[in-house]
Design a protein around this motif. Sequence first.
Motif, short mmCIF file in Angstrom:
data_model
loop_
_atom_site.label_atom_id
_atom_site.label_comp_id
_atom_site.label_asym_id
_atom_site.label_seq_id
_atom_site.Cartn_x
_atom_site.Cartn_y
_atom_site.Cartn_z
N LEU A 105 10.61 13.49 7.95
CA LEU A 105 10.25 14.01 6.63
C LEU A 105 9.47 12.97 5.84
O LEU A 105 8.48 13.29 5.17
CB LEU A 105 11.51 14.43 5.87
N LEU A 106 9.87 11.72 5.94
CA LEU A 106 9.17 10.64 5.26
C LEU A 106 7.74 10.51 5.79
O LEU A 106 6.80 10.30 5.03
CB LEU A 106 9.94 9.33 5.46
N ARG A 107 7.60 10.62 7.10
CA ARG A 107 6.25 10.57 7.69
C ARG A 107 5.40 11.72 7.18
O ARG A 107 4.22 11.54 6.81
CB ARG A 107 6.36 10.63 9.21
N GLN A 108 5.98 12.91 7.12
CA GLN A 108 5.23 14.08 6.65
C GLN A 108 4.81 13.92 5.19
O GLN A 108 3.69 14.30 4.81
CB GLN A 108 6.08 15.33 6.84
N PHE A 109 5.70 13.36 4.36
CA PHE A 109 5.35 13.09 2.98
C PHE A 109 4.12 12.19 2.90
O PHE A 109 3.19 12.45 2.14
CB PHE A 109 6.51 12.37 2.27
N ASN A 110 4.14 11.13 3.67
CA ASN A 110 3.06 10.15 3.58
C ASN A 110 1.78 10.63 4.23
O ASN A 110 0.69 10.20 3.85
CB ASN A 110 3.53 8.81 4.15
N ARG A 185 9.40 8.18 -4.45
CA ARG A 185 10.77 7.67 -4.66
C ARG A 185 11.46 7.42 -3.33
O ARG A 185 12.14 6.41 -3.16
CB ARG A 185 11.59 8.65 -5.52
N SER A 186 11.28 8.33 -2.40
CA SER A 186 11.87 8.15 -1.08
C SER A 186 11.14 7.09 -0.29
O SER A 186 11.74 6.21 0.33
CB SER A 186 11.83 9.49 -0.33
N SER A 187 9.81 7.14 -0.33
CA SER A 187 8.99 6.22 0.47
C SER A 187 9.16 4.78 0.01
O SER A 187 9.30 3.86 0.84
CB SER A 187 7.52 6.63 0.36
N ILE A 188 9.17 4.56 -1.30
CA ILE A 188 9.28 3.19 -1.82
C ILE A 188 10.65 2.60 -1.51
O ILE A 188 10.77 1.43 -1.14
CB ILE A 188 8.99 3.16 -3.33
N ARG A 189 11.70 3.41 -1.64
CA ARG A 189 13.04 2.92 -1.29
C ARG A 189 13.08 2.51 0.19
O ARG A 189 13.68 1.50 0.55
CB ARG A 189 14.09 4.00 -1.56
N ILE A 226 -2.87 1.22 1.68
CA ILE A 226 -1.50 1.15 1.18
C ILE A 226 -0.61 2.15 1.90
O ILE A 226 0.49 1.83 2.38
CB ILE A 226 -1.46 1.40 -0.35
N ILE A 227 -1.09 3.39 1.99
CA ILE A 227 -0.29 4.45 2.61
C ILE A 227 -0.26 4.30 4.12
O ILE A 227 0.76 4.58 4.77
CB ILE A 227 -0.81 5.83 2.18
N ALA A 228 -1.36 3.84 4.71
CA ALA A 228 -1.39 3.62 6.16
C ALA A 228 -0.36 2.57 6.56
O ALA A 228 0.27 2.68 7.62
CB ALA A 228 -2.79 3.19 6.59
N ASP A 229 -0.17 1.56 5.72
CA ASP A 229 0.84 0.53 6.01
C ASP A 229 2.24 1.13 6.03
O ASP A 229 3.08 0.75 6.85
CB ASP A 229 0.77 -0.58 4.96
N VAL A 230 2.49 2.07 5.10
CA VAL A 230 3.79 2.75 5.07
C VAL A 230 3.98 3.58 6.34
O VAL A 230 5.05 3.55 6.96
CB VAL A 230 3.92 3.64 3.82
N LEU A 231 2.95 4.31 6.72
CA LEU A 231 3.04 5.13 7.93
C LEU A 231 3.28 4.27 9.17
O LEU A 231 4.05 4.64 10.06
CB LEU A 231 1.75 5.96 8.09
N ALA A 232 2.64 3.11 9.21
CA ALA A 232 2.83 2.21 10.35
C ALA A 232 4.28 1.72 10.42
O ALA A 232 4.86 1.61 11.49
CB ALA A 232 1.87 1.03 10.25
N LEU A 233 4.85 1.45 9.24
CA LEU A 233 6.25 1.00 9.20
C LEU A 233 7.19 2.11 9.65
O LEU A 233 8.16 1.86 10.38
CB LEU A 233 6.60 0.56 7.77
N ILE A 234 6.88 3.35 9.25
CA ILE A 234 7.71 4.48 9.67
C ILE A 234 7.66 4.65 11.19
O ILE A 234 8.68 4.85 11.84
CB ILE A 234 7.24 5.78 8.97
#
Length: 246
Positions: A105-110, A185-189, A226-234
């Motif tokens: 779900l987090l991946r889909q959000f991002n 809120r979910s992604s930043i946490r 910024i968002i690509a970095d989050v996706l990579a972490l996920i």
Amino acid sequence: MTPLPPHDVRSSLGRNLTHGMLDALGRAIVTGVYTGKRFPTEADLTLQHGVSRSVTREAVKMLTAKGLLSARPRQGTIVQPAESWNLFDPDVLGWLLDRTFSLELLRQFNELRIAIEPAAAQLAERNAGDAGLAAIRAGYARMVAAEAGEDDPLDADIAFHVAILRAAGNPFYAQFEEVVTTALRSSIRFTNRFKGRSADLAAHGAVLAAIEAADGIAAHRAMQQIIADVLALIVERDRRAEGSAA
């Protein structure tokens, strides 16, 4: 277990009985309480929650508008499958996030964010105006203050991203504000928990600098990163989870 008396049940719904009922039923539906079961009748819900029929009726009507319920002749009110739910509704998103922590779900959000926010940053370069630019700067200033322990990191980060959505000058982008806020809120946490720090100030500063320099392409690229970095972490965490489960 002995059922709670109606007045105790009613008090658990809070001061606004309709919204309390909405929240209680919405969470129950999303968390699967009614999976494989008949959804209670209006009379049953009224008795169970100790509220009036008008409160129950209004809550059910709101859940129907969100795609969680439908009323059919001779079948009564039934729970709709998850693919029918309005995922752009902030209540539905909140209930989904409260259900369980889900990397998928987090991946889909991002994936949604990366399709929206970089374009919004590029539009903000052209459409922000003085007020919009001031709001973006204020959001970034809050992030700097949060880094020093003088503001809330989560709220500051959200303020920055929301300011960019608004500064895009397109009402359709502004409509994504609540969705992006819920996703953030979910992604930043998640990112803070696994990175062990708050948001990357340099990366966010690059977005602001590009907008200030009237370089829309650079603003798009910086926000995308910024968002690509989050996706990579996920993806990394998901791979580790699969490895540990093997």
